[in-house]
Every structure is written in C-alpha cells, then in structure tokens.
Design a protein around this motif. Structure first.
Motif, short mmCIF file in Angstrom:
data_model
loop_
_atom_site.label_atom_id
_atom_site.label_comp_id
_atom_site.label_asym_id
_atom_site.label_seq_id
_atom_site.Cartn_x
_atom_site.Cartn_y
_atom_site.Cartn_z
N GLU A 29 0.86 -1.18 0.00
CA GLU A 29 0.00 0.00 0.00
C GLU A 29 0.89 1.23 0.00
O GLU A 29 1.88 1.28 0.73
N ILE A 30 0.54 2.20 -0.82
CA ILE A 30 1.22 3.49 -0.80
C ILE A 30 0.13 4.53 -0.57
O ILE A 30 -0.78 4.68 -1.37
N GLU A 31 0.22 5.22 0.59
CA GLU A 31 -0.81 6.18 0.96
C GLU A 31 -0.25 7.15 2.00
O GLU A 31 0.54 6.75 2.86
N ALA A 32 -0.66 8.38 1.89
CA ALA A 32 -0.33 9.41 2.89
C ALA A 32 1.17 9.47 3.20
O ALA A 32 1.57 9.57 4.35
N GLY A 33 1.99 9.36 2.15
CA GLY A 33 3.43 9.48 2.34
C GLY A 33 4.12 8.26 2.93
O GLY A 33 5.28 8.34 3.32
N GLU A 34 3.41 7.13 3.01
CA GLU A 34 4.00 5.91 3.55
C GLU A 34 3.86 4.77 2.56
O GLU A 34 2.94 4.74 1.74
N ILE A 35 4.78 3.83 2.66
CA ILE A 35 4.66 2.57 1.94
C ILE A 35 4.57 1.48 3.00
O ILE A 35 5.28 1.53 4.01
N ARG A 36 3.64 0.55 2.78
CA ARG A 36 3.41 -0.49 3.79
C ARG A 36 3.28 -1.87 3.14
O ARG A 36 2.66 -2.00 2.08
N LEU A 37 3.85 -2.86 3.78
CA LEU A 37 3.60 -4.26 3.43
C LEU A 37 2.46 -4.71 4.32
O LEU A 37 2.56 -4.64 5.55
N ILE A 38 1.36 -5.13 3.70
CA ILE A 38 0.20 -5.51 4.49
C ILE A 38 -0.17 -6.96 4.21
O ILE A 38 0.21 -7.54 3.20
N LYS A 39 -0.92 -7.52 5.13
CA LYS A 39 -1.40 -8.90 5.00
C LYS A 39 -2.90 -8.89 5.29
O LYS A 39 -3.35 -8.29 6.27
N TRP A 40 -3.66 -9.53 4.42
CA TRP A 40 -5.08 -9.71 4.63
C TRP A 40 -5.32 -11.16 4.99
O TRP A 40 -4.80 -12.07 4.34
N LYS A 41 -6.09 -11.38 6.05
CA LYS A 41 -6.39 -12.72 6.51
C LYS A 41 -7.88 -12.76 6.86
O LYS A 41 -8.41 -11.79 7.40
N MET A 42 -8.54 -13.85 6.55
CA MET A 42 -9.95 -13.96 6.88
C MET A 42 -10.11 -14.15 8.38
O MET A 42 -9.53 -15.05 8.97
N GLY A 43 -10.87 -13.24 9.00
CA GLY A 43 -11.15 -13.34 10.43
C GLY A 43 -12.44 -14.11 10.66
O GLY A 43 -12.92 -14.82 9.79
N ASP A 44 -13.01 -13.93 11.83
CA ASP A 44 -14.25 -14.64 12.16
C ASP A 44 -15.39 -14.29 11.20
O ASP A 44 -16.07 -15.17 10.71
N ALA A 45 -15.59 -13.00 10.98
CA ALA A 45 -16.71 -12.59 10.14
C ALA A 45 -16.30 -11.74 8.95
O ALA A 45 -17.08 -11.55 8.03
N ALA A 46 -15.08 -11.22 8.98
CA ALA A 46 -14.64 -10.32 7.92
C ALA A 46 -13.12 -10.38 7.77
O ALA A 46 -12.42 -10.80 8.68
N PRO A 47 -12.61 -9.97 6.60
CA PRO A 47 -11.16 -9.93 6.42
C PRO A 47 -10.49 -8.98 7.42
O PRO A 47 -11.06 -7.95 7.78
N GLN A 48 -9.31 -9.34 7.88
CA GLN A 48 -8.55 -8.50 8.81
C GLN A 48 -7.25 -8.08 8.14
O GLN A 48 -6.55 -8.90 7.54
#
Length: 61
Positions: A29-48
């Motif tokens: 993700e590149i947003e608001a002057g930052e670059i981030r490595l993110i991870k999406w994982k399925m939680g109990d009811a929604a992605p986290q």
C-alpha cells in the motif's frame, strides 16, 4: 534529457502481492506518504488487515 532527471534516485517497488494456500494475501500500500507491506487474513466474520512493515516514502528516496 531534463537536468532534474539526472538528480533523481532510482526507485523500484515490487508489488509484493502474493496469495497463499491458507487464503492469506500480502500486498503493498502506498498512501499518505508511507509505503506499507500488508497482509489480509480472513477473520471470524470479515477480512482482517495487518501491517507487517512500514516506512516513510521520503526516507526511501
């Protein structure tokens, strides 16, 4: 060639996208002057979303 071009620092960002067998997805993700490595994982009811690494873009260039 522009004189400005000669003073730019080279930058390369791998999109980092990957889908794993357990359904987890990583990405950049590149947003608001930052670059981030993110991870999406399925939680109990929604992605986290979890931030794995982050840095200010100004510190990279």
């Amino acid at each position: 060639m522009s004189e400005d071009y000669l003073h730019l620092k080279p930058s390369y960002f791998n999109s980092g996208c990957c889908c794993f067998s357990d359904g987890d997805i990583t990405g950049i993700e590149i947003e608001a002057g930052e670059i981030r490595l993110i991870k999406w994982k399925m939680g109990d009811a929604a992605p986290q979303r979890t931030i794995l690494e982050h840095a200010a873009l100004k510190d990279l260039c």
